[in-house]
Design a protein around this motif. Structure first.
Motif, mmCIF file in Angstrom:
data_model
loop_
_atom_site.group_PDB
_atom_site.id
_atom_site.type_symbol
_atom_site.label_atom_id
_atom_site.label_comp_id
_atom_site.label_asym_id
_atom_site.label_seq_id
_atom_site.Cartn_x
_atom_site.Cartn_y
_atom_site.Cartn_z
ATOM 1 N N GLN A 12 0.948 -1.149 -0.141
ATOM 2 C CA GLN A 12 0.133 0.051 -0.003
ATOM 3 C C GLN A 12 0.989 1.351 0.089
ATOM 4 O O GLN A 12 1.867 1.267 0.532
ATOM 5 C CB GLN A 12 -1.160 -0.054 1.253
ATOM 6 C CG GLN A 12 -1.959 -1.106 1.227
ATOM 7 C CD GLN A 12 -2.678 -1.358 2.899
ATOM 8 O OE1 GLN A 12 -2.296 -0.957 3.442
ATOM 9 N NE2 GLN A 12 -3.322 -2.197 2.646
ATOM 10 N N ARG A 13 0.240 2.197 -0.496
ATOM 11 C CA ARG A 13 1.047 3.498 -0.775
ATOM 12 C C ARG A 13 0.279 4.551 0.110
ATOM 13 O O ARG A 13 -0.831 5.051 -0.200
ATOM 14 C CB ARG A 13 1.132 3.878 -1.968
ATOM 15 C CG ARG A 13 2.055 2.817 -2.827
ATOM 16 C CD ARG A 13 2.201 3.293 -4.105
ATOM 17 N NE ARG A 13 3.196 4.369 -4.460
ATOM 18 C CZ ARG A 13 4.584 4.389 -4.291
ATOM 19 N NH1 ARG A 13 5.266 3.252 -4.119
ATOM 20 N NH2 ARG A 13 5.568 5.673 -4.369
ATOM 21 N N HIS A 37 5.327 -0.679 3.402
ATOM 22 C CA HIS A 37 4.511 0.179 2.527
ATOM 23 C C HIS A 37 5.402 1.458 2.318
ATOM 24 O O HIS A 37 5.973 1.803 3.115
ATOM 25 C CB HIS A 37 3.163 0.199 3.503
ATOM 26 C CG HIS A 37 2.564 -0.641 3.750
ATOM 27 N ND1 HIS A 37 1.694 -1.428 2.894
ATOM 28 C CD2 HIS A 37 2.240 -1.632 4.847
ATOM 29 C CE1 HIS A 37 1.250 -2.592 3.467
ATOM 30 N NE2 HIS A 37 1.569 -2.689 4.751
ATOM 31 N N PHE A 38 4.562 2.167 1.230
ATOM 32 C CA PHE A 38 5.260 3.542 1.045
ATOM 33 C C PHE A 38 4.579 4.540 2.039
ATOM 34 O O PHE A 38 3.377 4.374 1.958
ATOM 35 C CB PHE A 38 5.138 3.753 -0.391
ATOM 36 C CG PHE A 38 5.313 5.422 -0.922
ATOM 37 C CD1 PHE A 38 6.794 5.763 -1.340
ATOM 38 C CD2 PHE A 38 4.382 6.395 -0.901
ATOM 39 C CE1 PHE A 38 6.870 7.111 -1.658
ATOM 40 C CE2 PHE A 38 4.669 7.568 -1.085
ATOM 41 C CZ PHE A 38 5.857 8.037 -1.556
ATOM 42 N N ASP A 78 2.727 10.136 -6.471
ATOM 43 C CA ASP A 78 3.298 9.151 -5.671
ATOM 44 C C ASP A 78 2.343 7.992 -5.758
ATOM 45 O O ASP A 78 2.564 6.999 -4.852
ATOM 46 C CB ASP A 78 3.180 9.596 -4.190
ATOM 47 C CG ASP A 78 4.373 10.688 -3.979
ATOM 48 O OD1 ASP A 78 5.507 10.616 -4.658
ATOM 49 O OD2 ASP A 78 4.261 11.645 -2.997
ATOM 50 N N ILE A 80 -0.499 7.297 -4.784
ATOM 51 C CA ILE A 80 -1.150 6.973 -3.551
ATOM 52 C C ILE A 80 -2.389 6.165 -3.464
ATOM 53 O O ILE A 80 -3.116 6.165 -4.352
ATOM 54 C CB ILE A 80 -1.649 8.202 -2.657
ATOM 55 C CG1 ILE A 80 -0.149 8.905 -2.314
ATOM 56 C CG2 ILE A 80 -2.271 7.728 -1.531
ATOM 57 C CD1 ILE A 80 0.683 8.478 -1.602
#
Length: 455
Positions: A12-13, A37-38, A78, A80
């Motif tokens: 997950q981001r 995760h980011f 990014d 997300i």
């Protein structure tokens, strides 16, 4: 070190926005990062920066008007998948929900829990009107059938001064060092210096009023009086401002006393209890006393500041709230509840669904099995154990939030309705339903007997 949770990271981001004035958001973000995760955090003010700064953060110093476009660009850049924030109705988070919904990103809001004192509510989207939690008891009972009983014994504790220090430091820092984030919109109901100074005389009065409150409660219980309890909330709370049709507590008080004077059985009493964290800037005792005098019911109305609320509720004929967490505690004690705003626990079979006028003579008794089912489902699908301040409570909350986020939140337990089922009521109350559009909400169903404030 990765947390000891037997769930594989899913790549997950996550983008963290404003958190609670504590280190919980930082600890959660870094725990998620440690699991692969980011993670990034956006700081909007000095208070945000104080509780989380470093290479995994960046600042936004633009205007609120440009926040939508800037956030969309950041999410897109990014890649997300989730945004995480504390309190869903702040101006920045309302916009963030709109952006997230537009881009197909999951928004996760956390708040103080319904099952307090040491629970934290974690929901996709938001709380109350924006909760995706089911609003019918057949669904709740079905989903809760095989779940374990919730352990509601308190596990964690922290001194009140610790919470006060964090809260005051966060908001005073934003006020005193506004130059560093000059365009930040605090959306505070009043100047923080004025508000925090008001607690000095307020706390003195509270200590002085406590023995009188305890004596009043003891007298009501000992005399077997028939009485109702009204649990006052904080007027500046978003639960009043964004999840009720009221402009403020005075309007709520006016409605309750007017209805009581016209419909309550003879010799029935009503007791208003001040919120323990009220800042004292409004003299609610005088507001209530003046209204009661106007209605000719002064001898039936009490006001207390302090005392054992649970003892009061156990003997009460009913409890009236806007949407306070007191409501769910009252239900657990078998006390009838009338919600005048929007609350996740305000569900047929549990709370009084007819008008307030009918509540005084025939309050709906909550179904105890239904209350237990609701608590069981709430405990696993939208809560984690822990708190924002103690080291042990924060660590427990982080473990629970990592687990819940990686499982897929309430969706994992089936406790997710795609269109928040309470939005139709919010629309009828004239509330903003952003990020949803009115065309998304089904208003074909007959309106419930909720309170519609006079205009």
């Amino acid at each position: 070190m990765p947390l000891p949770i037997d769930i594989a990271p899913s790549g997950q981001r996550l983008l963290f926005l404003q958190g609670h004035p504590s280190f919980l958001a930082r600890d959660l973000g870094r725990a998620m990062a440690a699991r692969g995760h980011f993670v990034r955090r956006i700081n909007l003010c000095v208070g945000d920066w104080f509780f989380w700064h470093g290479r995994d953060t960046r600042s936004y110093r633009g205007s609120l008007a440009n926040w939508d476009r800037w956030l969309e660009a950041a999410i897109t850049r990014d890649k997300i998948t989730h945004i995480v924030y504390f309190a869903d109705r702040t101006p920045y988070h309302v916009i963030a929900q709109r952006v997230a919904r537009r881009l197909g990103v999951i928004a996760i809001s956390h708040e103080f829990g319904y099952l307090r004192p040491d629970w934290i509510c974690v929901e996709e989207g938001g709380q109350s009107a924006f909760s995706h939690f089911p609003d019918d008891m057949d669904t709740v009972r079905d989903l809760a059938r095989d779940l374990p009983a919730a352990d509601t014994q308190r596990r964690f504790a922290y001194p009140h001064w610790q919470e006060a220090l964090h809260e005051v430091g966060y908001h005073l820092g934003n006020f005193l060092f506004a130059l560093f984030y000059p365009r930040f919109v605090a959306d505070r109901a009043c100047n923080p210096v004025v508000e925090y100074l008001s607690y000095v005389p307020r706390n003195r009065r509270a200590r002085r009023n406590k023995p009188l409150a305890e004596a009043t409660i003891a007298q009501l219980i000992a005399s077997n009086a028939h009485y109702f309890v009204v649990a006052l909330q904080m007027e500046a709370d978003y639960q009043i401002r964004a999840n009720s049709g009221y402009q403020g507590l005075a309007q709520f008080i006016d409605d309750v006393l007017t209805s009581f004077s016209q419909n309550a059985p003879a010799k029935t009493r009503i007791i208003f209890k001040q919120h323990p964290m009220d800042n004292g800037l409004t003299d609610w005792a005088s507001v209530i006393r003046d209204k009661a005098h106007t209605l000719g019911i002064s001898n039936q109305v009490d006001f207390i500041d302090g005392g054992d609320l649970f003892a009061l509720l156990r003997q009460s004929r009913g409890c009236i709230v806007v949407n306070s967490t007191v409501g769910i505690h009252a239900l657990q004690l078998g006390c009838p509840v009338k919600c005048m705003g929007i609350a996740t626990y305000d569900i047929p079979d549990l709370t009084h669904q007819s008008t307030l006028d009918t509540f005084w003579a025939a309050p709906h008794l909550p179904d105890p099995d239904g209350v237990e089912a609701l608590v069981r489902l709430m405990a696993v699908a939208m809560h984690v154990r822990g708190d924002f301040f103690s080291a042990a409570g924060r660590a427990e909350a982080v473990r629970g939030m990592v687990d819940l986020i990686e499982r897929g939140m309430a969706r994992h337990f089936g406790a997710y309705i795609a269109r928040p089922p309470r939005l139709a009521k919010a629309l009828r109350l004239g509330l903003s339903i952003a990020p949803w559009d009115a065309s998304d909400i089904n208003l074909d169903l007959p309106p419930a007997a909720e309170h519609l404030p006079a205009t």
